[in-house]
Motif scaffolding. Structure first.
Motif, short mmCIF file in Angstrom:
data_model
loop_
_atom_site.label_atom_id
_atom_site.label_comp_id
_atom_site.label_asym_id
_atom_site.label_seq_id
_atom_site.Cartn_x
_atom_site.Cartn_y
_atom_site.Cartn_z
N LEU A 217 0.61 -1.20 0.04
CA LEU A 217 0.01 -0.10 0.04
C LEU A 217 0.73 1.22 0.08
CD1 LEU A 217 -2.95 -1.34 2.48
CD2 LEU A 217 -3.14 -0.79 -0.01
N TRP A 218 2.15 1.24 0.64
CA TRP A 218 2.80 2.23 0.68
C TRP A 218 3.54 2.54 -0.71
CZ3 TRP A 218 8.25 2.35 -0.27
CH2 TRP A 218 9.05 3.51 0.25
N LEU A 219 3.99 1.42 -1.48
CA LEU A 219 4.56 1.67 -2.76
C LEU A 219 3.66 2.24 -3.77
CD1 LEU A 219 6.38 -1.61 -3.28
CD2 LEU A 219 7.45 0.69 -3.34
N GLU A 279 11.40 8.15 9.51
CA GLU A 279 11.26 8.79 8.31
C GLU A 279 10.83 8.03 7.21
OE1 GLU A 279 14.39 11.42 6.91
OE2 GLU A 279 14.23 12.82 8.81
N CYS A 280 9.85 8.39 6.48
CA CYS A 280 9.27 7.68 5.26
C CYS A 280 10.56 7.69 4.30
CB CYS A 280 8.16 8.35 4.58
SG CYS A 280 7.85 8.06 2.91
N PRO A 281 10.99 6.59 3.67
CA PRO A 281 12.02 6.60 3.08
C PRO A 281 11.94 7.46 1.31
CG PRO A 281 11.20 4.33 3.20
CD PRO A 281 10.55 5.29 4.02
N ARG A 282 10.60 7.79 1.28
CA ARG A 282 10.44 8.35 0.03
C ARG A 282 10.25 9.81 0.15
NH1 ARG A 282 5.95 4.68 -2.61
NH2 ARG A 282 4.99 5.96 -1.16
N CYS A 283 9.30 10.36 1.14
CA CYS A 283 9.19 11.94 1.38
C CYS A 283 9.55 12.35 2.57
CB CYS A 283 7.41 12.01 1.19
SG CYS A 283 6.72 11.39 2.64
N GLY A 284 10.30 11.51 3.59
CA GLY A 284 10.54 12.02 4.84
C GLY A 284 9.72 12.12 5.86
N TYR A 299 2.14 3.28 7.84
CA TYR A 299 1.54 4.06 6.62
C TYR A 299 2.43 5.45 6.96
CZ TYR A 299 -1.51 6.52 9.49
OH TYR A 299 -2.16 7.39 10.46
N CYS A 300 2.45 5.86 5.59
CA CYS A 300 3.00 7.29 5.53
C CYS A 300 1.81 8.38 5.33
CB CYS A 300 4.00 7.38 4.42
SG CYS A 300 4.26 9.20 3.88
N PRO A 301 1.24 9.20 6.37
CA PRO A 301 0.11 9.92 6.13
C PRO A 301 0.50 10.90 5.25
CG PRO A 301 1.60 10.42 8.38
CD PRO A 301 2.06 9.07 7.75
N GLU A 302 1.62 11.46 4.71
CA GLU A 302 1.69 12.59 3.80
C GLU A 302 1.48 11.85 2.40
OE1 GLU A 302 2.68 15.25 4.98
OE2 GLU A 302 2.25 16.07 2.97
N GLU A 303 1.67 10.63 2.25
CA GLU A 303 1.52 10.05 0.94
C GLU A 303 0.20 9.03 0.81
OE1 GLU A 303 5.46 9.55 -1.32
OE2 GLU A 303 5.69 8.58 0.50
N GLN A 304 -0.32 8.47 1.84
CA GLN A 304 -1.31 7.72 1.82
C GLN A 304 -2.77 7.94 2.32
OE1 GLN A 304 1.65 4.30 3.22
NE2 GLN A 304 0.06 3.56 2.53
ZN LIG Z 1 6.04 9.07 2.39
#
Ligand SMILES: [Zn+2]
Length: 320
Positions: A217-219, A279-284, A299-304
Motif C-alpha cells: 500500500l505504501w508503494l 522517516e518515510c524513505p520516499r518523502c521524509g 503507513y505514510c500519512p503524507e502520501e497515503q
Molecule cells: Zn512518504
C-alpha cells in the motif's frame, strides 16, 4: 527426480554444530521458549520452499514422527506412511509448504511462528519447539518447529490427489506472485472492502499478510482504508505494480542474502512496516502506526491518507 549424492546434499544442510545457540537451547535445563516477530508470508515461504526443494529432492524419508501431536491434523494416511518414500520436491501453495513424497503430500502451515528447516542431526527429545520430524538418510532431519508459547502451526498428510480439494487449498484465491494479469486483478479487487483486510484475505488473493500489505500500500501510495471497489484504473495499475515490486523485490533480496539454509529470523527488507516513528524513505514524513489488538498497521500519512494521522482503531473507523 535424480537422487542427489550425499556430497551434494551436504552442501545444503543446516549444521547445528555451526549454530551453537540452537544446540545450547536444546541442552539447557529449562530454557525460555524463543519467540519470533517475523511472520512468514509469500516471499518467506517461497524462499523456504526453494531452498528445501534444492536440498531434499530425491532424498529418502527413513521415518516420520510427530512429537507435537496437536500439529498433525490428519490421521489417514498415518504419518509413518511417509517412511521409505522419496521426496519429489518441496513447493509453496499460498502461505503453505507442500512436501511431495511419492503419492503423498505433507502440507504445512507455519502460521506466525513455525519454521520448516533441515538439520544435519536429529532433534533432542527435549526440544520443545519440535512439531513434526522427517528423518532423512545420513542422519539428516526435516523439522517443523514452532517458537513461542502458542501451538498454531499445523501439518496435514494428504494423498497427492487430495491436496487441491483440501479446504486449506481449495478456498485460496489466485497467487499474489507472479501478480495476476490486469483484468483478473481488477476483478478480484472489485469488492466494497478496505484494501488492508482485502489484500490479506487469502480467499481473494493468496500470499499477502500483515507485513507485506503495508509495503504494498505504501508503494502504491494508497490508504489502508481505501475501499477497493472505488479504485480507478490508474490506482489499480499502481496497486498491481506495487504487489509485483514488493513481493518480487523481497524474493530477489532473499535469493541474494540467504544461503543454503533459511535462518529462524528472516532478514525482511521492510521499509514501512514496523518502522513507526522513522522517516518515510520516499518523502521524509514520519511513518505512523495504528495499533490493533494483535497487529500494527504502518503507513505514510503524507502520501497515503491525505495528511491524516490515525491514532487508534476507534479513530480509524471514522475514515472511509
Ligand atoms: Zn512518504
Amino acid at each position: 527426480m535424480p537422487v542427489r549424492s550425499s556430497a551434494a546434499m551436504e552442501i545444503f544442510i543446516r549444521s547445528e554444530r555451526s549454530h551453537p545457540s540452537t544446540a545450547d537451547r536444546a541442552q539447557a535445563q529449562d530454557p525460555p521458549l524463543p519467540t519470533l516477530d517475523a511472520v512468514p508470508e509469500l516471499p518467506e515461504v517461497e524462499i523456504t520452499a526453494r531452498r528445501l526443494d534444492r536440498a531434499l529432492s530425491g532424498a529418502r524419508i527413513e521415518s516420520a514422527l510427530a512429537p507435537g501431536l496437536v500439529a498433525l491434523k490428519t490421521f489417514d494416511p498415518p504419518l509413518d506412511a511417509l517412511a521409505g518414500r522419496e521426496i519429489g520436491g518441496v513447493r509453496r501453495i499460498g502461505k503453505m509448504l507442500a512436501v511431495d513424497a511419492a503419492g503423498l503430500t505433507l502440507l504445512v502451515h507455519l502460521m506466525s511462528a513455525g519454521r520448516l528447516q533441515l538439520f544435519d542431526s536429529r532433534s533432542s527429545l527435549r526440544d520443545r519447539t519440535s512439531r513434526i520430524l522427517l528423518r532423512i538418510a545420513a542422519g539428516h532431519e526435516l523439522r517443523l518447529r514452532e517458537f513461542g508459547t502458542q501451538q498454531r502451526a499445523w501439518a496435514k498428510l494428504l494423498r497427492a490427489e487430495q491436496v487441491a480439494i483440501d479446504e486449506a487449498v481449495a478456498g485460496l484465491g489466485p497467487d499474489a506472485y507472479p501478480v495476476p494479469p490486469p483484468d483478473d486483478f481488477a476483478r478480484l479487487l472489485d469488492q466494497p472492502r478496505h484494501l488492508h483486510p482485502l489484500l490479506r484475505d487469502q480467499h481473494t488473493i493468496a500470499g499477502i499478510g500483515r507485513s507485506w500489505v503495508d509495503e504494498i500500500l505504501w508503494l502504491a501510495r494508497l490508504s489502508p482504508f481505501q475501499r477497493a471497489s472505488d479504485l480507478d484504473s490508474e490506482a489499480l495499475d499502481a496497486l498491481r505494480a506495487a504487489c509485483d515490486e514488493a513481493l518480487g523485490g523481497a524474493l530477489d533480496h532473499y535469493e541474494r542474502v540467504i544461503g543454503d539454509t533459511v535462518p529462524d529470523k528472516l532478514p525482511m527488507p521492510l521499509r514501512v512496516h514496523r518502522r513507526a516513528g522513522e522517516e518515510c524513505p520516499r518523502c521524509g514524513a514520519r511513518i505512523e502506526a495504528i495499533h490493533f489488538k494483535d497487529y500494527v498497521m504502518c503507513y505514510c500519512p503524507e502520501e497515503q491518507t491525505g495528511g491524516r494521522v490515525l491514532k487508534d482503531r476507534r479513530l480509524s473507523r471514522l475514515l472511509k
